[in-house]
Motif scaffolding. Sequence first.
Motif, PDB file in Angstrom:
ATOM      1  N   ARG A 115       0.838  -1.193   0.000  1.00 40.50           N
ATOM      2  CA  ARG A 115       0.000   0.000   0.000  1.00 40.50           C
ATOM      3  C   ARG A 115       0.876   1.247   0.000  1.00 40.50           C
ATOM      4  O   ARG A 115       2.033   1.212   0.428  1.00 40.50           O
ATOM      5  CB  ARG A 115      -0.933   0.033   1.219  1.00 40.50           C
ATOM      6  CG  ARG A 115      -1.855  -1.176   1.337  1.00 40.50           C
ATOM      7  CD  ARG A 115      -2.658  -1.092   2.610  1.00 40.50           C
ATOM      8  NE  ARG A 115      -3.492  -2.275   2.812  1.00 40.50           N
ATOM      9  CZ  ARG A 115      -3.107  -3.363   3.440  1.00 40.50           C
ATOM     10  NH1 ARG A 115      -1.873  -3.442   3.922  1.00 40.50           N
ATOM     11  NH2 ARG A 115      -3.917  -4.384   3.592  1.00 40.50           N
ATOM     12  N   VAL A 116       0.300   2.345  -0.442  1.00 42.40           N
ATOM     13  CA  VAL A 116       1.004   3.625  -0.473  1.00 42.40           C
ATOM     14  C   VAL A 116       0.177   4.642   0.302  1.00 42.40           C
ATOM     15  O   VAL A 116      -1.056   4.669   0.183  1.00 42.40           O
ATOM     16  CB  VAL A 116       1.215   4.117  -1.916  1.00 42.40           C
ATOM     17  CG1 VAL A 116       1.985   5.431  -1.929  1.00 42.40           C
ATOM     18  CG2 VAL A 116       1.954   3.069  -2.740  1.00 42.40           C
ATOM     19  N   LEU A 117       0.849   5.456   1.102  1.00 38.37           N
ATOM     20  CA  LEU A 117       0.187   6.481   1.904  1.00 38.37           C
ATOM     21  C   LEU A 117       0.598   7.857   1.400  1.00 38.37           C
ATOM     22  O   LEU A 117       1.789   8.169   1.319  1.00 38.37           O
ATOM     23  CB  LEU A 117       0.560   6.318   3.382  1.00 38.37           C
ATOM     24  CG  LEU A 117      -0.003   7.353   4.362  1.00 38.37           C
ATOM     25  CD1 LEU A 117      -1.528   7.328   4.359  1.00 38.37           C
ATOM     26  CD2 LEU A 117       0.531   7.107   5.767  1.00 38.37           C
ATOM     27  N   PHE A 118      -0.385   8.673   1.027  1.00 39.25           N
ATOM     28  CA  PHE A 118      -0.154  10.042   0.569  1.00 39.25           C
ATOM     29  C   PHE A 118      -0.715  11.021   1.591  1.00 39.25           C
ATOM     30  O   PHE A 118      -1.646  10.702   2.332  1.00 39.25           O
ATOM     31  CB  PHE A 118      -0.862  10.318  -0.766  1.00 39.25           C
ATOM     32  CG  PHE A 118      -0.468   9.413  -1.893  1.00 39.25           C
ATOM     33  CD1 PHE A 118       0.731   9.602  -2.570  1.00 39.25           C
ATOM     34  CD2 PHE A 118      -1.300   8.385  -2.303  1.00 39.25           C
ATOM     35  CE1 PHE A 118       1.089   8.770  -3.618  1.00 39.25           C
ATOM     36  CE2 PHE A 118      -0.954   7.547  -3.347  1.00 39.25           C
ATOM     37  CZ  PHE A 118       0.245   7.749  -4.002  1.00 39.25           C
ATOM     38  N   SER A 119      -0.150  12.220   1.591  1.00 38.44           N
ATOM     39  CA  SER A 119      -0.766  13.323   2.313  1.00 38.44           C
ATOM     40  C   SER A 119      -1.041  14.439   1.323  1.00 38.44           C
ATOM     41  O   SER A 119      -0.346  14.588   0.309  1.00 38.44           O
ATOM     42  CB  SER A 119       0.149  13.838   3.436  1.00 38.44           C
ATOM     43  OG  SER A 119       1.314  14.441   2.904  1.00 38.44           O
ATOM     44  N   SER A 120      -2.072  15.224   1.597  1.00 41.69           N
ATOM     45  CA  SER A 120      -2.464  16.302   0.707  1.00 41.69           C
ATOM     46  C   SER A 120      -1.439  17.423   0.754  1.00 41.69           C
ATOM     47  O   SER A 120      -1.034  17.875   1.827  1.00 41.69           O
ATOM     48  CB  SER A 120      -3.849  16.827   1.106  1.00 41.69           C
ATOM     49  OG  SER A 120      -4.174  17.984   0.386  1.00 41.69           O
ATOM     50  N   ALA A 121      -1.001  17.878  -0.429  1.00 39.25           N
ATOM     51  CA  ALA A 121      -0.056  18.994  -0.483  1.00 39.25           C
ATOM     52  C   ALA A 121      -0.738  20.303  -0.144  1.00 39.25           C
ATOM     53  O   ALA A 121      -0.106  21.235   0.330  1.00 39.25           O
ATOM     54  CB  ALA A 121       0.580  19.077  -1.872  1.00 39.25           C
ATOM     55  N   THR A 122      -2.027  20.378  -0.380  1.00 38.93           N
ATOM     56  CA  THR A 122      -2.815  21.565  -0.040  1.00 38.93           C
ATOM     57  C   THR A 122      -4.249  21.135   0.181  1.00 38.93           C
ATOM     58  O   THR A 122      -4.758  20.250  -0.505  1.00 38.93           O
ATOM     59  CB  THR A 122      -2.754  22.624  -1.155  1.00 38.93           C
ATOM     60  OG1 THR A 122      -3.700  23.657  -0.851  1.00 38.93           O
ATOM     61  CG2 THR A 122      -3.089  22.026  -2.510  1.00 38.93           C
ATOM     62  N   ASN A 123      -4.916  21.753   1.135  1.00 39.05           N
ATOM     63  CA  ASN A 123      -6.310  21.423   1.406  1.00 39.05           C
ATOM     64  C   ASN A 123      -7.283  22.267   0.599  1.00 39.05           C
ATOM     65  O   ASN A 123      -8.491  22.182   0.778  1.00 39.05           O
ATOM     66  CB  ASN A 123      -6.607  21.597   2.893  1.00 39.05           C
ATOM     67  CG  ASN A 123      -6.034  20.457   3.712  1.00 39.05           C
ATOM     68  OD1 ASN A 123      -5.935  19.344   3.235  1.00 39.05           O
ATOM     69  ND2 ASN A 123      -5.643  20.748   4.942  1.00 39.05           N
TER      70      ASN A 123
END
Length: 335
Positions: A115-123
């Motif tokens: 699996r890969v986990l991303f975080s939002s660069a901008t909301n």
Amino acid sequence: MATPPPPKRLHGRSLLDLEDDLIPEILLRLPPHDPGCLVRCSAVCKPWRRLLTDHAFLRRYRKFHGVPPMLGVLFDLDLDLPCNCFAARFVRTTSFRPRALDHGGCYVRDARHGRVLFSSATNEKNEYDLYVWNPITGERWEMLRPLPLPVSVLSYAAWNVTVLCAAAVREGGGDCDHLDCHGGPFLVTFVGTDDDGVTCGRVYSSETAAWSDAAYAEHPDDLADMDTRPCALVGNRVYCLAAGSMTIVEYDLDRRKLAFIDPPSAYEGHGVLMPAMGGGGLGFAGVRGSCLYLWSREAGPDTTPAWTQSRALELNTLPGPRRHLRQDRCWRLQD
């Protein structure tokens, strides 16, 4: 109408005439680095398709080949456009091709257990803060970061996250070999430190779709920022670095408790955490000059764990021109 030619025969026998117990042994040896081989062989006939899609055969296939092949590399890409766009890009190293190669508006934060986990660069354009992606099936799960949190913890560098198989909460990592768990339940761990030096740890479960209660501990060096490089998973414990002080934060997933560990005293500078080679404990690697140093944390005579330098590798002896050594952030994706 012309009669179709008979199947090609090898030494007087057709491949379809082989003994039933020989076919699985042959298909078992298909190269794992080319997933397309399994697909093409499953189209030969219905018995082969039933065999190649059987869960028992697939488990045996993964066990036979051991460590899964690396399907590709993920890295963060600044598109350098007026809109200040960001994207996480997947670069293939095999014939495998996921449905999406680029994930706009995201940073890669972790990749583990398929699996890969991303975080939002901008909301501004993304409703959710975190995304878990299964590149094999294309499935995607969204979640918000745990709240309430101090404003200082919401900055990019003040927290770190990890995605892992849910079996890791059991003692010693459970009975999962992580070769076929990308379709099962998963966890996301969150560790962040505020300006007052208080570290918070929480766990998200895909089974409950909720974050656990928070565990708190006062950071010994009163530093807010966390190192955003990948964390290390050893048994049922997650380890990550605190930037600047290089203090190691230990999050016990079974007891849901935080602890702090000093890095090797003989090393100064940036380091990387990893499972110890051939052991099962925590490992530490770092480059100083042209030499790569490896440490492992093992229990000493008084049962108190201590760091031991296991290897020192001189990199100048490698062939090719000498290059400046860097410790960039990248993630390997293994099936």
